[in-house]
Design a protein around this motif. Structure first.
Motif, PDB file in Angstrom:
ATOM      1  N   ALA A 118       0.817  -1.211   0.000  1.00 47.88           N
ATOM      2  CA  ALA A 118       0.000   0.000   0.000  1.00 47.88           C
ATOM      3  C   ALA A 118       0.851   1.261   0.000  1.00 47.88           C
ATOM      4  O   ALA A 118       1.953   1.290   0.558  1.00 47.88           O
ATOM      5  CB  ALA A 118      -0.919   0.002   1.214  1.00 47.88           C
ATOM      6  N   PHE A 119       0.321   2.318  -0.616  1.00 49.97           N
ATOM      7  CA  PHE A 119       0.914   3.642  -0.525  1.00 49.97           C
ATOM      8  C   PHE A 119       0.826   4.112   0.928  1.00 49.97           C
ATOM      9  O   PHE A 119      -0.139   3.806   1.629  1.00 49.97           O
ATOM     10  CB  PHE A 119       0.138   4.614  -1.414  1.00 49.97           C
ATOM     11  N   PRO A 120       1.799   4.881   1.399  1.00 49.61           N
ATOM     12  CA  PRO A 120       1.690   5.425   2.762  1.00 49.61           C
ATOM     13  C   PRO A 120       0.507   6.375   2.865  1.00 49.61           C
ATOM     14  O   PRO A 120       0.272   7.186   1.979  1.00 49.61           O
ATOM     15  CB  PRO A 120       3.024   6.160   2.952  1.00 49.61           C
ATOM     16  N   SER A 121      -0.253   6.258   3.953  1.00 50.12           N
ATOM     17  CA  SER A 121      -1.471   7.062   4.106  1.00 50.12           C
ATOM     18  C   SER A 121      -1.215   8.403   4.780  1.00 50.12           C
ATOM     19  O   SER A 121      -2.059   9.290   4.750  1.00 50.12           O
ATOM     20  CB  SER A 121      -2.520   6.277   4.909  1.00 50.12           C
ATOM     21  N   GLY A 122      -0.078   8.563   5.424  1.00 49.90           N
ATOM     22  CA  GLY A 122       0.214   9.817   6.109  1.00 49.90           C
ATOM     23  C   GLY A 122       0.832  10.845   5.190  1.00 49.90           C
ATOM     24  O   GLY A 122       1.057  10.611   4.005  1.00 49.90           O
ATOM     25  N   GLY A 123       1.123  12.016   5.744  1.00 53.28           N
ATOM     26  CA  GLY A 123       1.782  13.065   4.982  1.00 53.28           C
ATOM     27  C   GLY A 123       0.826  13.796   4.060  1.00 53.28           C
ATOM     28  O   GLY A 123      -0.396  13.740   4.217  1.00 53.28           O
ATOM     29  N   PRO A 124       1.361  14.484   3.051  1.00 53.60           N
ATOM     30  CA  PRO A 124       0.516  15.276   2.145  1.00 53.60           C
ATOM     31  C   PRO A 124      -0.403  14.393   1.317  1.00 53.60           C
ATOM     32  O   PRO A 124      -0.102  13.228   1.049  1.00 53.60           O
ATOM     33  CB  PRO A 124       1.544  15.999   1.260  1.00 53.60           C
ATOM     34  N   GLN A 125      -1.541  14.974   0.904  1.00 59.61           N
ATOM     35  CA  GLN A 125      -2.512  14.226   0.098  1.00 59.61           C
ATOM     36  C   GLN A 125      -1.940  13.832  -1.254  1.00 59.61           C
ATOM     37  O   GLN A 125      -2.282  12.786  -1.796  1.00 59.61           O
ATOM     38  CB  GLN A 125      -3.776  15.061  -0.123  1.00 59.61           C
TER      39      GLN A 125
END
Length: 359
Positions: A118-125
């Motif tokens: 999965a792509f990381p869910s945190g940080g910038p959109q």
């Protein structure tokens, strides 16, 4: 008939270009024009990545003469008379995942896949991706581009899906023979295209939601051709409308067989977004100039509980408004037919979709 003519003209144009290319190969003339990768904004959820783009001959669209109708006409000629590069293998690096897509006969490449992780869910959109092209079927090239995909965070309350033409961008789609549509499209640059009053504050309010900061993702779905992508992207930015993937259509591709119940590009694009974010409700925004209300009602009916609100801007056509009101009465569709976006904002505030202005 218009679609058939466009397809025929496109086939003729492709045939002439192929003959021209073959003759040059016979004469030993190798192509030396620059190649351009055009990545369109994509979106990602967990492991699913949706990304589209195009590989073209760089026609060098110039945007310095903002007030020049001639420059606008020349730029649009270049956009619609694009020279596609088919059979080109585009290499994509998305958060460490290496992908490859080959362009079709119209120069498009499409990624809609499940990633290994999965792509990381945190940080910038918005997540950055890199694209590279090293060769086409005819020669070695080196072209690179930076793209981005939207990855809504867990704090998102809902998503928004909006039409563009006559919803935020004035096109006069109901004008006689669509002559004003042609005038706006062909002879005006993005800085001279007109947005509707209060559209930006309303859209920004929905993007901020009750959190008071930009957490809710935006998507734009339109029947405009992909050829106008850069112009629409520039228009949204200039008018301070939220960034979001812009999902358009291509008039040049031959029409394919569609499954039973297919209701068009907008409908299928919206369903794809809803399926990508199954736990996220949505707000739909459109206008009464074409079929937005009927498409949105079909989406709401097939996905009960997923649509928080439907806002339809009235294009001030008495006959269209009468038909739409009759449709709402007969179906019981929860559609808000609004005269302006101030009226829509008041409804959204009352129903807990956004904070009052100034808060």
């Amino acid at each position: 008939m218009k679609r058939s003519m466009l397809r025929t003209l496109k086939r003729i144009d492709r045939w002439v270009a192929r003959i021209n290319r073959t003759v040059k190969e016979w004469l030993g003339l190798k192509p030396n024009w620059p190649v351009l990768i055009l990545p369109y904004r994509g979106y990602v959820s967990g492991r699913r990545l949706v990304l589209r783009g195009r590989v073209l001959k760089d026609r060098r669209i110039l945007k310095d003469e903002v007030n020049s109708s001639w420059r606008a006409l020349m730029n649009n000629y270049k956009r619609f008379n694009s020279r596609e590069v088919s059979g080109a293998a585009v290499h994509i690096n998305a958060d460490g995942h290496t992908l490859e897509a080959v362009t079709d006969e119209e120069g498009y490449f499409i990624i809609d896949t499940q990633l290994p992780s999965a792509f990381p869910s945190g940080g910038p959109q918005w997540k950055r991706i890199q694209l590279e092209l090293h060769a086409t079927p005819n020669r070695q090239v080196h072209a690179t581009a930076n793209g981005k995909v939207l990855a809504p965070g867990p704090e998102a309350e809902f998503g928004c899906i909006s039409d563009i033409d006559d919803t935020v961008l004035k096109t006069d789609v109901t004008s006689l023979l669509k002559l004003r549509v042609l005038y706006h499209t062909l002879l005006k640059t993005a800085p001279l295209r007109q947005s509707f009053n209060q559209a930006a504050p309303f859209f920004q309010g929905l993007r901020n939601g009750m959190a008071g900061r930009p957490v809710n993702p935006f998507f734009y779905v339109s029947n405009s051709p992909w050829n106008l992508y850069d112009l629409l992207e520039e228009f949204l930015s200039l008018n301070e409308l939220p960034d979001g993937p812009i999902l358009l259509r291509d008039f040049g591709l031959p029409y394919q067989e569609h499954p039973e119940g297919y209701l068009g590009h907008k409908h299928s694009s919206i369903l794809n977004i809803l399926e990508t974010y199954p736990s996220l409700p949505f707000v739909l925004i459109g206008d009464s100039g074409e079929r937005d209300p009927y498409i949105y009602e079909a989406v709401a009916r097939s996905h009960p509980g997923r649509i928080k609100a439907i806002y339809i801007r009235d294009v001030r056509s008495i006959s269209r408004a009468r038909r739409l009101k009759r449709f709402i009465a007969e179906t019981g569709a929860d559609i808000q037919l609004v005269q302006n976006y101030r009226e829509a904002a008041l409804h959204a505030v009352r129903h807990g979709l956004m904070l009052p202005a100034g808060q």
